[in-house]
Each structure stands twice: as C-alpha cells, then as structure tokens.
Design a protein around this motif. Structure first.
Motif, PDB file in Angstrom:
ATOM      1  N   ILE A 208     -28.956 -43.905 -18.582  1.00 51.44           N
ATOM      2  CA  ILE A 208     -27.431 -42.525 -18.561  1.00 51.44           C
ATOM      3  C   ILE A 208     -26.392 -43.648 -19.439  1.00 51.44           C
ATOM      4  CG2 ILE A 208     -25.989 -41.495 -17.355  1.00 51.44           C
ATOM      5  CD1 ILE A 208     -28.299 -41.022 -14.843  1.00 51.44           C
ATOM      6  N   SER A 209     -26.425 -44.934 -18.929  1.00 50.55           N
ATOM      7  CA  SER A 209     -25.409 -45.309 -19.204  1.00 50.55           C
ATOM      8  C   SER A 209     -25.819 -45.312 -21.455  1.00 50.55           C
ATOM      9  CB  SER A 209     -25.335 -46.629 -19.214  1.00 50.55           C
ATOM     10  OG  SER A 209     -24.882 -47.849 -19.821  1.00 50.55           O
ATOM     11  N   THR A 210     -27.080 -45.343 -21.898  1.00 47.51           N
ATOM     12  CA  THR A 210     -26.845 -45.967 -22.728  1.00 47.51           C
ATOM     13  C   THR A 210     -26.991 -44.103 -23.772  1.00 47.51           C
ATOM     14  OG1 THR A 210     -29.046 -47.151 -22.785  1.00 47.51           O
ATOM     15  CG2 THR A 210     -28.678 -46.158 -24.792  1.00 47.51           C
ATOM     16  N   ALA A 211     -27.232 -42.975 -23.008  1.00 50.29           N
ATOM     17  CA  ALA A 211     -26.836 -41.629 -23.658  1.00 50.29           C
ATOM     18  C   ALA A 211     -25.670 -41.844 -23.550  1.00 50.29           C
ATOM     19  CB  ALA A 211     -27.062 -40.905 -22.716  1.00 50.29           C
ATOM     20  N   LEU A 212     -24.918 -42.418 -23.467  1.00 45.70           N
ATOM     21  CA  LEU A 212     -23.455 -42.153 -22.763  1.00 45.70           C
ATOM     22  C   LEU A 212     -22.241 -42.608 -24.285  1.00 45.70           C
ATOM     23  CD1 LEU A 212     -22.303 -41.978 -18.945  1.00 45.70           C
ATOM     24  CD2 LEU A 212     -21.271 -40.537 -20.337  1.00 45.70           C
TER      25      LEU A 212
ATOM     26  N   ALA B  86     -22.834 -46.495 -14.577  1.00 49.85           N
ATOM     27  CA  ALA B  86     -23.933 -46.315 -14.592  1.00 49.85           C
ATOM     28  C   ALA B  86     -24.690 -47.463 -14.749  1.00 49.85           C
ATOM     29  CB  ALA B  86     -24.809 -45.434 -15.284  1.00 49.85           C
ATOM     30  N   GLU B  87     -24.238 -48.206 -15.618  1.00 47.36           N
ATOM     31  CA  GLU B  87     -24.785 -49.650 -15.973  1.00 47.36           C
ATOM     32  C   GLU B  87     -24.145 -50.701 -14.588  1.00 47.36           C
ATOM     33  OE1 GLU B  87     -26.526 -53.208 -17.460  1.00 47.36           O
ATOM     34  OE2 GLU B  87     -25.952 -51.005 -19.052  1.00 47.36           O
ATOM     35  N   SER B  88     -22.902 -50.337 -13.964  1.00 47.77           N
ATOM     36  CA  SER B  88     -23.186 -51.007 -12.539  1.00 47.77           C
ATOM     37  C   SER B  88     -23.998 -51.309 -11.758  1.00 47.77           C
ATOM     38  CB  SER B  88     -21.516 -51.247 -11.898  1.00 47.77           C
ATOM     39  OG  SER B  88     -21.239 -51.804 -11.124  1.00 47.77           O
ATOM     40  N   MET B  89     -24.523 -49.967 -11.229  1.00 53.22           N
ATOM     41  CA  MET B  89     -24.964 -49.057 -10.347  1.00 53.22           C
ATOM     42  C   MET B  89     -26.618 -50.066 -10.892  1.00 53.22           C
ATOM     43  SD  MET B  89     -25.652 -47.156  -7.421  1.00 53.22           S
ATOM     44  CE  MET B  89     -26.160 -49.147  -6.932  1.00 53.22           C
TER      45      MET B  89
ATOM     46  N   ALA C 222     -30.596 -34.189 -20.387  1.00 56.65           N
ATOM     47  CA  ALA C 222     -31.931 -34.478 -19.781  1.00 56.65           C
ATOM     48  C   ALA C 222     -32.522 -36.305 -18.626  1.00 56.65           C
ATOM     49  CB  ALA C 222     -32.900 -34.879 -21.224  1.00 56.65           C
ATOM     50  N   GLU C 223     -31.603 -37.216 -19.141  1.00 57.26           N
ATOM     51  CA  GLU C 223     -31.648 -38.111 -18.151  1.00 57.26           C
ATOM     52  C   GLU C 223     -31.116 -38.192 -16.506  1.00 57.26           C
ATOM     53  OE1 GLU C 223     -32.160 -40.600 -19.122  1.00 57.26           O
ATOM     54  OE2 GLU C 223     -33.107 -40.449 -21.472  1.00 57.26           O
ATOM     55  N   ILE C 224     -29.399 -37.232 -16.644  1.00 59.88           N
ATOM     56  CA  ILE C 224     -29.042 -36.629 -15.093  1.00 59.88           C
ATOM     57  C   ILE C 224     -30.771 -35.826 -14.701  1.00 59.88           C
ATOM     58  CG2 ILE C 224     -27.659 -35.559 -13.626  1.00 59.88           C
ATOM     59  CD1 ILE C 224     -25.428 -36.637 -15.892  1.00 59.88           C
ATOM     60  N   ASN C 225     -31.119 -34.676 -14.960  1.00 61.42           N
ATOM     61  CA  ASN C 225     -32.435 -34.321 -14.728  1.00 61.42           C
ATOM     62  C   ASN C 225     -33.461 -35.953 -14.415  1.00 61.42           C
ATOM     63  OD1 ASN C 225     -31.643 -31.529 -14.819  1.00 61.42           O
ATOM     64  ND2 ASN C 225     -31.673 -31.106 -16.993  1.00 61.42           N
TER      65      ASN C 225
END
Length: 446
Positions: free
Chosen positions: A322-326, A282-285, A341-344
C-alpha cells in the motif's frame, strides 16, 4: 411415560439431565414462536428481537460445549433473560395474549437453560402448558420430543441432536396426534412474511427459524458465535446486531463480501491528495507489526506464532505494498486502480485471519489436552497478550484499517476480528487437561 398434561411433563422432566430438559424446553419455545406475528416486525420494536434471541440461546445451550464456552453462554442467557423480562413488562405489543405467551415461553426456555428456575423440570412443564394454550397438539408434540430425547440419551448422543428432527411430525409419520394445526402453519408463514419488510435486519432469523422447524438447523458453530455477540451490542438493537451477524455469517461461510468498490474508489482518491502522509502511515504499521512479531518469537516458547495468528505475518507485506502504491505516480487512474487493488487485498487478508482464528478456537475446544499441553496453551496465551496482541498494536491496526478502507469502525471487519483475538487468548488462558486423558496423557486429537 406418556406426556399428556403438566403433571406428566413434570414427572418425565424430573428424570432427565439438565441438557435434555434444556432441549425439551427450547423445542416448546420454538413451537409457540409463531405468535410473534402479533408483535411488530419494526426494528425499533425490541420485543420480537428479544424473543428470537432468547430462543436461540436456549437452543444453543442444550449442546455440548467447553467449560469456557458454557460459562459465556450462561452469561449470555442471563443477559437475554433480563432483557426479555423487562420487555415483557413494558412493551405495548405484549398486551396481545398470544404474543405475551410467546414471550413468556421464550423467557422460560432461556431460564431453564441456565437453571434459573428453582426446579427446572417445573419450568419445562410450564412452557408446554403455555404452548398448549396457544398451539393445539403441543402436549402431543412434546411427548414426541420426549420419546426422541429418551432414544438419543440411550444412544449416548448429545441432547441437541433432537433439533435434527422436524419440530412437528412430517406427513409420513404415524403420530397424527402431534401434527401441526393448519392455523398454526398460517401463523408461522405470516410471522415469517412480516420480516420481509426489513430483510437486512431479519434475514438471519428467517433462515434460523426455518432450519429449526424443518430439522435442518444452521451450523451450531455459527449459532454459538451469534449467541455470544457482546451484550452491549444486543442492547443497541436489531440493526447493530444484524450488521455483526452478517460479518460472522460471512466469516463462517468463507464467502467474504467485497468492499463497496464505488465508495472505495472515491476514498482512495482522497488518500491520493496526501500520498506521502498515507504512505508513511502504512510503512509505520508494517514496521510495528514486524517488531511485535519478532518480539513474540524472541520471547515465546517456539519460533512461530500461535495457531490461528499466523496470518498476521502476511500483513506487513500488504501494508508495504500500500505504501509503495501511494508513492508511485503514474497518472490518476493508474494510481487509483493500483491502490484499490492493494486495499482489497488487505480486506481479504483480514477476513482470512478471522477465519483462521475461528478454526483454531474450535480445534482447541475439541482437543484432548494433556496436563503439559494445557499448561503450554496458558503460557502461549500470556506471551501472546504481552508481546503480540497488546493494546498498542490492536489500536494501531484498527485505526489503519479504518483509514485505508474509508469506513467507520463499526462497519469494518475489525470489531469482529478484535473479538476473535480476545476470545482466542481467553480460550488459551482457560485451557485445562482433558479428564479422560488425565495427567499421563501426552497426545491430543484435533
């Protein structure tokens, strides 16, 4: 001139412009289409599917379009014509004479739309003759259409406005000779009801057909976008096309269908088994998006993204969230809820981006461009393709969306979004000055 037989239909058609004749032929195809009650409604049987597709494209082709869209519609009509012609020769359900007539009338209409007939006025007249063989009062109904189209032309309205009239006279009209036969009403109802067995496949076509019958067509923009679904997808069959139609319909309406939350939660739990790996992706994207956007702004003519692409700037933050949530651990349930929530949110941003691209496309199609503005659009298209929407970014974005949403590529919103990217860039590349504006025009109207 009253249309009462093939000769008078040819004579009238010979005095009309191609758009008027296309609308005329399409209306006759719509009147005969209830014969598809004799064609299997199974999604494995392509005959009904190809008749509907050809008639849709014939109707849309009668409208006013930019040159780019007109060219695409011509290719779509050619593909539809070839597919239906092949089906007429090989499908056993076409052994029924009524079903065969419906197929041939639809084929004729789509051929008229692209000028494939040597003399398109003869093609339109042929359609009425076949329609009269299946549906009584077809000549009288066609004569009513001719009167409507003549009035529409006199008022300088587009020929497609004829679809705002009911396909058959309403009970309040005095034109009883053109009334829809009672047996035909039953045939239409039977054909429509037969589609209920697989509503996921046929629901759009039911709505579309009803709108065309009642003079309340679905929005032309929606019909156009469905007509332009890539040919390779039509070749796969009704189920694949119905999924794509659902995504177009959803994006057009602005009502975004949410992800299946049960499936998403199950997928998120699998992501949480290797949170660092997913977080790095996610961070790379996010970093790749930021880099591509910065490159475009540095190389582009203005410090902003092209119209319709602005939503891309929202994506880096979503991927970082998303990265942070992971990476944050607070218990299985809390971690799952946070990532869901972040993916939604990612799903919503992608849907909004698709809507923005569609709006920008239609704004440019309606714009009156000066020579300078048209040249600027073409320059923007080259810069966008080189520095922003190149194959590397598109591939990475598609892979990440599939990974985080836990869906197969064909079930994602992404194929529709990717098509919107490509269509928007191609439209910008093809920008030309408005003939009315000429070389001296300096403004445009959106």
């Amino acid at each position: 001139m009253e249309i009462c037989d093939r000769e008078t239909a040819e004579a009238w058609s010979g005095q009309q412009d191609p758009k008027t004749i296309a609308a005329f032929a399409a209306r006759n195809s719509l009147r005969a289409m209830s014969a598809i009650q004799h064609v299997s409604a199974s999604s494995d049987d392509l005959a009904r599917f190809f008749i509907l597709r050809s008639t849709l494209i014939a109707c849309v082709s009668a409208g006013e379009h930019s040159q780019l869209t007109a060219n695409k519609l011509a290719r779509a009509a050619q593909n539809a014509s070839e597919a239906l012609r092949s089906e007429l020769r090989t499908t056993s359900s076409m052994d029924n004479s009524s079903a065969s007539s419906a197929g041939r009338i639809a084929l004729n209409a789509v051929q008229v739309a692209i000028g494939e007939n040597d003399m398109i006025e003869k093609g339109a007249a042929t359609a009425i003759t076949w329609a009269e063989n299946y549906v009584a009062n077809s000549y009288a109904a066609a004569n009513r259409d001719a009167q409507l189209l003549t009035q529409i032309a006199a008022n300088s309205q587009p020929a497609s406005d004829v679809f705002m009239a009911t396909l058959w006279p309403s009970p309040g009209e005095s034109n009883h000779a053109a009334a829809e036969p009672a047996g035909h009403v039953k045939a239409y109802e039977s054909a429509l009801a037969s589609m209920d067995k697989e509503t996921a496949v046929w629901s759009f076509w039911q709505r579309w057909w009803e709108g065309m019958r009642t003079g309340a067509p679905l929005p032309w923009e929606l019909q156009e976008r469905i007509s332009l679904i890539p040919n390779e997808l039509w070749d796969v069959g009704p189920r694949a096309v119905s999924k794509h139609i659902a995504k177009i319909d959803e994006a057009f309406s602005g009502n975004v269908e949410p992800l299946n939350q049960e499936v998403l939660r199950s997928h998120v739990k699998s992501l949480l088994h290797q949170p660092e790996l997913a977080a790095d992706a996610a961070e790379s994207m996010a970093a790749q998006l930021e880099r591509q956007i910065a490159d475009y702004k540095r190389e582009g003519p203005a410090n902003d993204l092209p119209e319709g692409f602005e939503g891309l700037e929202r994506l880096p933050l979503v991927f970082r969230n998303i990265s942070t949530a992971l990476r944050v651990s607070g218990g299985v349930e809390d971690d799952t809820n946070r990532l869901v929530a972040e993916i939604n949110r990612l799903h919503s941003v992608i849907a909004e981006l698709e809507q923005d691209l569609a709006k920008a496309q239609h704004a440019l199609a309606d714009a009156r461009l000066s020579t300078l503005e048209a040249a600027q659009q073409r320059t923007l298209a080259e810069k966008t393709q080189t520095w922003l929407m190149n194959i590397t970014l598109l591939g990475s974005l598609g892979l990440n969306l599939a990974w985080f949403m836990g869906l197969e590529r064909e079930d994602l919103r992404y194929p529709a979004l990717e098509a919107q990217f490509e269509q928007r860039i191609e439209q910008m590349k093809a920008a030309r000055p408005s003939e009315e504006n000429g070389d001296l025009a300096t403004t445009r109207e959106l």
